[in-house]
Scaffold this active site. Structure first.
Site, PDB file in Angstrom:
ATOM      1  N   LYS A  28      31.709  52.863  42.290  1.00 18.22           N
ATOM      2  CA  LYS A  28      33.054  52.473  41.839  1.00 18.22           C
ATOM      3  C   LYS A  28      32.983  51.603  40.586  1.00 18.22           C
ATOM      4  O   LYS A  28      33.733  51.825  39.633  1.00 18.22           O
ATOM      5  CB  LYS A  28      33.763  51.729  42.987  1.00 18.22           C
ATOM      6  CG  LYS A  28      35.179  51.308  42.675  1.00 18.22           C
ATOM      7  CD  LYS A  28      36.019  51.180  43.933  1.00 18.22           C
ATOM      8  CE  LYS A  28      35.624  49.997  44.790  1.00 18.22           C
ATOM      9  NZ  LYS A  28      35.961  48.697  44.188  1.00 18.22           N
ATOM     10  N   SER A  29      32.071  50.636  40.573  1.00 22.60           N
ATOM     11  CA  SER A  29      31.977  49.735  39.415  1.00 22.60           C
ATOM     12  C   SER A  29      31.643  50.524  38.147  1.00 22.60           C
ATOM     13  O   SER A  29      32.235  50.300  37.076  1.00 22.60           O
ATOM     14  CB  SER A  29      30.874  48.699  39.651  1.00 22.60           C
ATOM     15  OG  SER A  29      31.215  47.868  40.716  1.00 22.60           O
ATOM     16  N   ARG A  33      33.960  51.363  34.647  1.00 27.56           N
ATOM     17  CA  ARG A  33      33.424  50.994  33.333  1.00 27.56           C
ATOM     18  C   ARG A  33      33.248  52.215  32.432  1.00 27.56           C
ATOM     19  O   ARG A  33      33.402  52.121  31.213  1.00 27.56           O
ATOM     20  CB  ARG A  33      32.109  50.239  33.508  1.00 27.56           C
ATOM     21  CG  ARG A  33      32.317  48.809  34.044  1.00 27.56           C
ATOM     22  CD  ARG A  33      31.041  48.260  34.648  1.00 27.56           C
ATOM     23  NE  ARG A  33      31.121  46.853  35.024  1.00 27.56           N
ATOM     24  CZ  ARG A  33      31.721  46.380  36.139  1.00 27.56           C
ATOM     25  NH1 ARG A  33      32.323  47.211  36.979  1.00 27.56           N
ATOM     26  NH2 ARG A  33      31.713  45.082  36.407  1.00 27.56           N
ATOM     27  N   GLY A 101      41.239  45.193  41.945  1.00 24.99           N
ATOM     28  CA  GLY A 101      40.955  43.972  41.192  1.00 24.99           C
ATOM     29  C   GLY A 101      40.055  44.267  40.008  1.00 24.99           C
ATOM     30  O   GLY A 101      40.241  43.726  38.918  1.00 24.99           O
ATOM     31  N   ARG A 129      46.289  38.444  44.644  1.00 22.78           N
ATOM     32  CA  ARG A 129      44.963  37.959  44.233  1.00 22.78           C
ATOM     33  C   ARG A 129      45.028  37.142  42.943  1.00 22.78           C
ATOM     34  O   ARG A 129      45.883  37.372  42.084  1.00 22.78           O
ATOM     35  CB  ARG A 129      44.004  39.150  44.086  1.00 22.78           C
ATOM     36  CG  ARG A 129      43.830  39.859  45.426  1.00 22.78           C
ATOM     37  CD  ARG A 129      42.921  41.054  45.335  1.00 22.78           C
ATOM     38  NE  ARG A 129      41.553  40.670  45.036  1.00 22.78           N
ATOM     39  CZ  ARG A 129      40.584  41.550  44.807  1.00 22.78           C
ATOM     40  NH1 ARG A 129      40.842  42.841  44.810  1.00 22.78           N
ATOM     41  NH2 ARG A 129      39.365  41.121  44.568  1.00 22.78           N
ATOM     42  N   ASP A 326      30.190  42.781  48.623  1.00 16.72           N
ATOM     43  CA  ASP A 326      31.120  43.733  49.254  1.00 16.72           C
ATOM     44  C   ASP A 326      30.616  44.237  50.610  1.00 16.72           C
ATOM     45  O   ASP A 326      31.326  44.969  51.301  1.00 16.72           O
ATOM     46  CB  ASP A 326      31.357  44.932  48.325  1.00 16.72           C
ATOM     47  CG  ASP A 326      32.171  44.535  47.100  1.00 16.72           C
ATOM     48  OD1 ASP A 326      32.897  43.527  47.168  1.00 16.72           O
ATOM     49  OD2 ASP A 326      32.059  45.225  46.074  1.00 16.72           O
TER      50      ASP A 326
HETATM   51  C1  S3P Z   1      33.086  44.279  40.971  1.00 16.18           C
HETATM   52  C2  S3P Z   1      32.803  42.949  41.157  1.00 16.18           C
HETATM   53  C3  S3P Z   1      32.959  42.259  42.447  1.00 16.18           C
HETATM   54  C4  S3P Z   1      33.116  43.227  43.606  1.00 16.18           C
HETATM   55  C5  S3P Z   1      34.047  44.348  43.280  1.00 16.18           C
HETATM   56  C6  S3P Z   1      33.547  45.142  42.085  1.00 16.18           C
HETATM   57  C7  S3P Z   1      32.892  44.873  39.630  1.00 16.18           C
HETATM   58  O1  S3P Z   1      34.115  41.454  42.397  1.00 16.18           O
HETATM   59  O2  S3P Z   1      33.546  42.548  44.765  1.00 16.18           O
HETATM   60  O3  S3P Z   1      34.172  45.244  44.386  1.00 16.18           O
HETATM   61  O4  S3P Z   1      32.879  46.126  39.514  1.00 16.18           O
HETATM   62  O5  S3P Z   1      32.723  44.115  38.673  1.00 16.18           O
HETATM   63  P1  S3P Z   1      34.077  39.922  41.858  1.00 16.18           P
HETATM   64  O6  S3P Z   1      33.897  39.938  40.403  1.00 16.18           O
HETATM   65  O7  S3P Z   1      35.424  39.366  42.258  1.00 16.18           O
HETATM   66  O8  S3P Z   1      32.948  39.280  42.594  1.00 16.18           O
END
Ligand code: S3P
Length: 449
Positions: A28-29, A33, A101, A129, A326
């Site tokens: 997902k990250s 990006r 988020g 949030r 996570d």
């Molecule tokens: C993420 C960073 C993390 C993680 C989120 C994905 C990212 O959050 O919990 O699921 O892709 O940069 P935080 O930056 O709030 O720790």
């Protein structure tokens, strides 16, 4: 499954051995990006293995609203025709980032140093949030933010017309905050410096370099000092998204606690900033073989062969928290099925995720007959041993995909079924969860079928 529609109650029941191959979706990250950096490059970026979860689809839609051309060619196969650093157009309507988020915080960063205005919103979880953690450093570039009380969405961001570069120490371990500042730094002149005391996932750094930015990382007494030279021309890339270690955690943990299981989870990212759960599971006695280690899409990956194991509770080192942030919900499920207590300290960031994950797991585990202790920064789970968790409860998912999946994993090993009130958020990160788990032999179903 729909992340925005009616609730989808789901139930998991004690299952026979899990067997077979679990091909989990893309990370997902990295998926977020690849779309955002693709939109900031000049020309066409190709992405394979993109996670088509709702969170990422919302980011794709947002990138279109900022002027990039984002096209799905086949499932997982996408292209992004980028507009270049500083080339974002002003969106004509509100940007809805849904549950994500990562999506909203990274996109706010990416637009913060371009003189356009955009308004962001999300679902009931995201709108609770904190966004101040991103808008505070963005203000240093000259960006303005107008949101609800406590820095909550909906929020309007006015990009800086004459951004100045920034030196910023991230006050909490957060890859989202680090990444938002780096993305904003792309369109500021000179060097933007981000310092993180505790290392967090480094996909932004790896990918920015891959897209041709001049970025260095230095390990110092202050922590990691990341220096980015602003106003580069980002070059389009071909991004092969590896499978998500955070999604892999669900079949892996399920196989560990369901007697007789033996599964293979191929091609899972083993990036050291993401693999804390796997280190922890091995310390608990998990039988996991890391087969065929190799590099894919610029990330270390391995095939995980996982067999049911007898596990013992451990103390998870707090300094490991960022590399498995996570995964604490599903670890707490594994801990409930282990012998002895598992102590998770230094985890207060869990309180500001898609839900307050300490509270959500504590209440649900208690309802399933598991003894827990908690404080602001700690979760302690008293393990009941294999087959020892009574279950028999309906747990609240609080619009949080990982809470929903964690309790469904618990149901596979508990004495009585475990239900969740709403499994629809699972579609945000792991849209094929139900089919993948049932394919392994897990009894997971929608309760109102
Ligand atoms: C993420 C960073 C993390 C993680 C989120 C994905 C990212 O959050 O919990 O699921 O892709 O940069 P935080 O930056 O709030 O720790």
């Amino acid at each position: 499954m729909s992340a925005h529609g009616d609730p989808i109650p789901m139930t998991a029941r004690k299952s026979g051995p899990l067997k077979g191959r679990a091909e989990v979706p893309g990370d997902k990250s990295i998926s977020h990006r690849s779309l955002i950096l693709g939109a900031m490059a000049v020309g066409e970026t190709k992405v394979t293995g993109l996670l088509e979860g709702q969170d990422v689809l919302d980011t794709a839609k947002a990138m279109r609203a900022f002027g990039a051309e984002v096209i799905q060619h086949r499932p997982g196969d996408w292209s992004v025709h980028g507009v270049g650093v500083g080339g974002f157009a002003e969106p004509s309507s509100v940007i809805d980032c849904g549950n994500s988020g990562t999506g909203v915080r990274l996109i706010m960063g990416a637009m913060a140093t371009t003189p356009i205005t955009a308004t962001f919103t999300g679902d009931a979880s995201l709108n609770k949030r904190p966004m101040g953690r991103v808008t505070d450093p963005l203000a240093l570039f000259g960006t303005k933010a107008y949101g609800r009380q406590g820095g909550r969405l909906p929020m309007t961001i006015v990009g800086a017309a004459d951004p100045v570069p920034v030196r910023y120490t991230v006050p909490m371990p957060s890859a989202q905050v680090k990444s938002a500042v780096l993305l904003a730094g792309l369109n500021a002149p000179g060097q933007t410096v981000v310092i993180e005391k505790e290392p967090t996932r480094d996909h932004s750094e790896r990918m920015l370099r891959g897209f041709g930015a001049d970025l260095t990382v230095e390990a110092t007494d202050e922590g990691h000092v990341i220096t980015l030279t602003g106003q580069p021309e980002l070059k389009p890339q071909t991004v092969a998204v590896p499978r998500d270690p955070s999604s892999a955690a669900f079949p892996v943990c399920a196989a560990l606690i369901v007697e007789g299981s033996d599964i293979l989870v191929p091609g899972v990212s083993q990036n050291p900033t993401r693999n804390g759960l796997y280190t922890t599971l091995v310390e608990m006695g998990a039988d996991i073989e890391f087969q065929n280690p190799r590099e894919e899409g610029g990330e270390p990956v391995a095939d995980l062969r996982v067999k049911a194991s007898s596990l013992k509770g451990i103390e998870v080192p707090p300094e490991r928290a960022a590399s498995m942030i996570d995964e604490y919900p599903v670890l707490s499920v594994v801990a409930a099925c282990a012998e002895g207590k598992t102590v998770m300290r230094g985890v207060k960031e869990l309180r500001v995720k898609e839900s307050d994950r300490i509270d959500a797991m504590a209440r649900g585990l208690e309802a399933c007959g598991v003894r827990i202790e908690e404080d602001e920064d700690t979760l302690i789970v008293h393990g009941m041993g294999p087959g020892g968790v009574p279950g028999g409860a309906t747990c609240k998912s609080h619009l949080d995909h990982r809470i929903a999946m964690s309790f469904l994993v618990l149901g596979l090993a508990a004495q009585k079924p475990v239900s969740v009130d709403d499994g629809s958020p699972i579609a945000t990160s792991f849209p094929v969860f139900e089919g993948l788990m049932t394919g392994l032999g897990a009894s997971v179903e929608r309760s109102n079928k």
